[in-house]
Design a protein around this motif. Structure first.
Motif, PDB file in Angstrom:
ATOM      1  N   PHE A 298     -13.351  -1.475 -32.211  1.00  0.00           N
ATOM      2  CA  PHE A 298     -13.959  -0.604 -32.976  1.00  0.00           C
ATOM      3  C   PHE A 298     -14.334   0.823 -32.392  1.00  0.00           C
ATOM      4  CE2 PHE A 298     -14.528  -4.378 -35.961  1.00  0.00           C
ATOM      5  CZ  PHE A 298     -13.543  -3.871 -36.880  1.00  0.00           C
ATOM      6  N   HIS A 299     -14.484   0.875 -30.800  1.00  0.00           N
ATOM      7  CA  HIS A 299     -14.975   1.958 -30.473  1.00  0.00           C
ATOM      8  C   HIS A 299     -14.004   2.613 -29.584  1.00  0.00           C
ATOM      9  CE1 HIS A 299     -18.991   0.464 -31.802  1.00  0.00           C
ATOM     10  NE2 HIS A 299     -18.409  -0.691 -31.502  1.00  0.00           N
ATOM     11  N   PRO A 300     -14.082   3.827 -29.116  1.00  0.00           N
ATOM     12  CA  PRO A 300     -13.352   4.708 -28.228  1.00  0.00           C
ATOM     13  C   PRO A 300     -12.942   4.033 -26.951  1.00  0.00           C
ATOM     14  CG  PRO A 300     -14.648   6.220 -29.605  1.00  0.00           C
ATOM     15  CD  PRO A 300     -15.134   4.885 -29.837  1.00  0.00           C
ATOM     16  N   GLU A 301     -13.946   3.568 -26.410  1.00  0.00           N
ATOM     17  CA  GLU A 301     -13.671   3.045 -24.955  1.00  0.00           C
ATOM     18  C   GLU A 301     -13.068   1.556 -25.009  1.00  0.00           C
ATOM     19  OE1 GLU A 301     -17.422   5.159 -25.677  1.00  0.00           O
ATOM     20  OE2 GLU A 301     -17.110   3.140 -26.465  1.00  0.00           O
ATOM     21  N   GLY A 302     -12.959   0.690 -25.979  1.00  0.00           N
ATOM     22  CA  GLY A 302     -12.415  -0.404 -26.237  1.00  0.00           C
ATOM     23  C   GLY A 302     -10.922   0.094 -26.491  1.00  0.00           C
ATOM     24  N   GLN A 303     -10.660   1.055 -27.484  1.00  0.00           N
ATOM     25  CA  GLN A 303      -9.221   1.342 -27.482  1.00  0.00           C
ATOM     26  C   GLN A 303      -8.530   1.977 -26.472  1.00  0.00           C
ATOM     27  OE1 GLN A 303     -10.302   4.236 -30.827  1.00  0.00           O
ATOM     28  NE2 GLN A 303     -11.123   2.440 -32.142  1.00  0.00           N
ATOM     29  N   VAL A 304      -9.228   2.670 -25.794  1.00  0.00           N
ATOM     30  CA  VAL A 304      -8.581   3.181 -24.418  1.00  0.00           C
ATOM     31  C   VAL A 304      -8.238   2.381 -23.499  1.00  0.00           C
ATOM     32  CG1 VAL A 304      -8.901   4.957 -22.453  1.00  0.00           C
ATOM     33  CG2 VAL A 304      -9.598   5.720 -24.750  1.00  0.00           C
ATOM     34  N   SER A 305      -9.274   1.277 -23.446  1.00  0.00           N
ATOM     35  CA  SER A 305      -9.166   0.374 -22.147  1.00  0.00           C
ATOM     36  C   SER A 305      -8.257  -0.670 -22.482  1.00  0.00           C
ATOM     37  CB  SER A 305     -10.298  -0.269 -21.650  1.00  0.00           C
ATOM     38  OG  SER A 305     -10.998  -0.796 -22.843  1.00  0.00           O
ATOM     39  N   VAL A 306      -7.986  -1.255 -23.745  1.00  0.00           N
ATOM     40  CA  VAL A 306      -7.202  -2.159 -24.260  1.00  0.00           C
ATOM     41  C   VAL A 306      -5.607  -1.627 -24.022  1.00  0.00           C
ATOM     42  CG1 VAL A 306      -6.201  -3.774 -26.057  1.00  0.00           C
ATOM     43  CG2 VAL A 306      -8.892  -3.470 -25.413  1.00  0.00           C
ATOM     44  N   ALA A 307      -5.600  -0.223 -24.670  1.00  0.00           N
ATOM     45  CA  ALA A 307      -4.200   0.291 -24.611  1.00  0.00           C
ATOM     46  C   ALA A 307      -3.688   0.529 -23.159  1.00  0.00           C
ATOM     47  CB  ALA A 307      -4.154   1.382 -25.326  1.00  0.00           C
ATOM     48  N   LYS A 308      -4.515   0.644 -22.256  1.00  0.00           N
ATOM     49  CA  LYS A 308      -4.210   1.162 -21.056  1.00  0.00           C
ATOM     50  C   LYS A 308      -3.834   0.007 -20.147  1.00  0.00           C
ATOM     51  CE  LYS A 308      -6.889   4.335 -19.170  1.00  0.00           C
ATOM     52  NZ  LYS A 308      -7.852   4.891 -18.279  1.00  0.00           N
ATOM     53  N   SER A 309      -4.211  -1.308 -20.452  1.00  0.00           N
ATOM     54  CA  SER A 309      -3.917  -2.296 -19.802  1.00  0.00           C
ATOM     55  C   SER A 309      -2.459  -3.036 -20.426  1.00  0.00           C
ATOM     56  CB  SER A 309      -4.751  -3.260 -19.893  1.00  0.00           C
ATOM     57  OG  SER A 309      -4.495  -4.702 -19.360  1.00  0.00           O
ATOM     58  N   LEU A 332      -3.442  -8.672 -35.184  1.00  0.00           N
ATOM     59  CA  LEU A 332      -3.066  -7.342 -35.833  1.00  0.00           C
ATOM     60  C   LEU A 332      -3.926  -6.545 -36.319  1.00  0.00           C
ATOM     61  CD1 LEU A 332      -0.277  -6.583 -37.095  1.00  0.00           C
ATOM     62  CD2 LEU A 332      -0.786  -7.612 -39.183  1.00  0.00           C
ATOM     63  N   ALA A 333      -5.266  -6.856 -36.438  1.00  0.00           N
ATOM     64  CA  ALA A 333      -6.249  -5.922 -36.680  1.00  0.00           C
ATOM     65  C   ALA A 333      -6.772  -5.208 -35.309  1.00  0.00           C
ATOM     66  CB  ALA A 333      -7.494  -6.770 -37.089  1.00  0.00           C
ATOM     67  N   ILE A 334      -6.536  -5.836 -34.214  1.00  0.00           N
ATOM     68  CA  ILE A 334      -6.829  -5.148 -32.969  1.00  0.00           C
ATOM     69  C   ILE A 334      -5.530  -3.915 -32.751  1.00  0.00           C
ATOM     70  CG2 ILE A 334      -6.670  -5.316 -30.346  1.00  0.00           C
ATOM     71  CD1 ILE A 334      -7.505  -8.308 -30.911  1.00  0.00           C
ATOM     72  N   LEU A 335      -4.436  -4.443 -33.053  1.00  0.00           N
ATOM     73  CA  LEU A 335      -3.333  -3.150 -33.071  1.00  0.00           C
ATOM     74  C   LEU A 335      -3.942  -1.900 -33.684  1.00  0.00           C
ATOM     75  CD1 LEU A 335       0.046  -5.338 -32.875  1.00  0.00           C
ATOM     76  CD2 LEU A 335      -1.413  -3.938 -31.068  1.00  0.00           C
ATOM     77  N   ARG A 336      -4.234  -2.347 -35.029  1.00  0.00           N
ATOM     78  CA  ARG A 336      -4.710  -1.425 -36.022  1.00  0.00           C
ATOM     79  C   ARG A 336      -5.870  -0.625 -35.544  1.00  0.00           C
ATOM     80  NH1 ARG A 336      -8.481  -3.829 -39.953  1.00  0.00           N
ATOM     81  NH2 ARG A 336      -9.592  -3.878 -38.217  1.00  0.00           N
ATOM     82  N   ASN A 337      -6.813  -1.271 -34.869  1.00  0.00           N
ATOM     83  CA  ASN A 337      -7.932  -0.395 -34.082  1.00  0.00           C
ATOM     84  C   ASN A 337      -7.376   0.441 -33.100  1.00  0.00           C
ATOM     85  OD1 ASN A 337      -9.502  -1.739 -35.953  1.00  0.00           O
ATOM     86  ND2 ASN A 337     -10.632  -3.268 -34.298  1.00  0.00           N
ATOM     87  N   ILE A 338      -6.444  -0.001 -32.440  1.00  0.00           N
ATOM     88  CA  ILE A 338      -5.856   0.799 -31.392  1.00  0.00           C
ATOM     89  C   ILE A 338      -5.299   2.128 -31.620  1.00  0.00           C
ATOM     90  CG2 ILE A 338      -4.250   0.745 -29.447  1.00  0.00           C
ATOM     91  CD1 ILE A 338      -4.923  -2.214 -28.863  1.00  0.00           C
TER      92      ILE A 338
END
Length: 434
Positions: A298-309, A332-338
């Motif tokens: 839900f936060h930018p830090e998580g969106q960046v780090s999860v997509a980077k891995s 699917l909700a995680i993909l939406r957030n990313i």
């Protein structure tokens, strides 16, 4: 039929009874509050008496003190007036001071002494006292931000970190501490932030900036250790409380940064369907991870780090096909957030697997899955001509039109009107290249 006078009389009687009832209720509430305060005052006085040295036998004294603590713990759980009185009376400072004194006693012992029968008689009573104080703190802080903020100012998180080696040695004590930390950080950003400012070194107080060896790092390490111990018979309480704590910590920027910069996501590899074979208890552990990742992204830090891995992103995509409904919807909700983070969109649009997931969900998914996919497509296509072209050439425009026909003909009553309007807008946007 009732005449007008009778009806008016009935209304007056009803109002009078209602007022009398309200007065009685207020009297009862006031009485309950007064009793809560008085009981708390008596129990704290008894607690003080039994905290000093006595000539009575230790067993008798221990039983009495245990009963007093149990009563006080229960009272603080249910009475807001009792909490207010205890806080104003300095009871929180008192019990945290006692924790510090117990820490000093333990610092004179070796952690290994808990393994030796000759030393257990000396060490275990101290650990039992610590456990009782943590139970008391859990109920004291429950639903009361003032108590939590006071606990932050008194260095509670730092004190727990200094006791961590001892806490980690006893499973029951560890569960009690994790439960208390979950209560401590619930809806309290400052409490979550304090977990990053701790130090394990005796004599050193809380830091002013986040450290690389904080209590949060201990929690991350604990989860990694528990992941290695998972089996059919393994108790998941520690993992459950640890992930609950991490979700609470996501409200603080400092916590999100520390989690993102750590190697925490490497433990996710254990969740791959090829390893778990979708067997118990992996279903529950899978959901714990997914719920945490949903909160983090839900936060930018998580969106960046999860997509980077890469491994993490591939696993999340794989889990969108989980046989468990809640798990696949959360993935699917995680993909939406990313997709909400602009820098991630190019990478996702270049992934054939990602586009295939969208195609598959729009063709065969549930209404909820289709709604989530529509949000994802909208996020990708907004103000992005290249994305619109990729989505159209991937056949997603046709899939969206099929969904629109299906919803209009057979499922219109099940689909929110807002979602139907959104779908129509996205189709027009892709068609006109806006």
């Amino acid at each position: 039929m009732l005449d007008k006078n009778t009806l008016n009389g009935f209304k007056r009687n009803t109002k009078n009874k209602s007022k009398e009832s309200d007065r009685e209720s207020n009297k009862f509430d006031d009485g309950t509050q007064i009793v809560g305060t008085e009981l708390c005052q008596i129990l704290i006085h008894l607690y003080d008496l039994h905290s000093v040295k006595s000539t009575e036998k230790p067993i008798v004294l221990s039983k009495r003190k245990s009963a007093i603590i149990s009563a006080l713990t229960s009272l603080l759980c249910v009475s807001t007036k009792a909490k207010k009185f205890a806080l104003n009376d300095g009871f929180l400072e008192q019990i945290i001071t006692q924790l510090q004194e117990l820490h000093v006693k333990l610092s004179l012992e070796s952690v290994e002494s808990i393994r030796r029968a000759s030393d257990k008689k000396r060490v275990c009573p101290i650990l039992n006292d610590i456990s009782c104080i943590f139970k008391l703190l859990t109920n004291f802080m429950l639903g009361n931000e003032r108590v939590k903020l006071q606990a932050v100012s008194l260095g509670l998180a730092d004190l727990i970190h200094k006791l961590w080696n001892w806490i980690n040695f006893q499973q029951n004590l560890l569960i009690e501490v994790l439960r208390m930390l979950c209560t401590f950080t619930t809806e309290c950003q400052i409490a979550s932030q304090s977990i990053t400012l701790t130090s394990p070194v005796a004599g050193v107080g809380p830091r002013k900036t986040p450290t690389t060896m904080s209590l949060l790092h201990c929690i991350l390490h604990l989860i990694g250790k528990e992941m290695d111990l998972v089996s059919r018979s393994h108790d998941l309480k520690i993992l459950t409380y640890s992930f609950h704590l991490l979700q609470n910590c996501c409200q603080a920027y400092e916590c999100r940064v520390l989690i993102s910069k750590s190697n925490f996501f490497q433990h996710l590899n254990r969740l791959h369907p090829a390893i778990t074979k979708q067997q118990k208890p992996w279903e529950s552990i899978e959901l714990l991870w997914l719920e945490f990742l949903e909160t983090l992204t839900f936060h930018p830090e998580g969106q960046v780090s999860v997509a980077k891995s890469s491994d993490t992103l591939e696993l999340i995509m794989a889990l969108t096909s989980s046989p468990h409904e809640v798990n696949k919807m959360t993935a699917l909700a995680i993909l939406r957030n990313i997709t909400f983070y602009q820098a991630n969109r190019t990478r996702l649009l270049s992934s054939g697997e990602f586009l295939q997931i969208l195609n598959s969900k729009l063709s065969n998914g549930s209404i909820e899955e289709k709604c989530t996919c529509i949000t994802i497509i909208w996020s990708l296509a907004a103000n992005n001509q290249k994305a619109k072209l990729i989505l159209k050439t991937s056949g997603l425009e046709c899939r969206l039109q099929e969904v629109l026909k299906q919803w209009k003909l057979g499922e219109s009553s099940l689909v929110p009107k807002e979602q139907l309007n959104n779908l129509q807008y996205i189709i027009e946007m892709l068609r006109e290249g806006r």
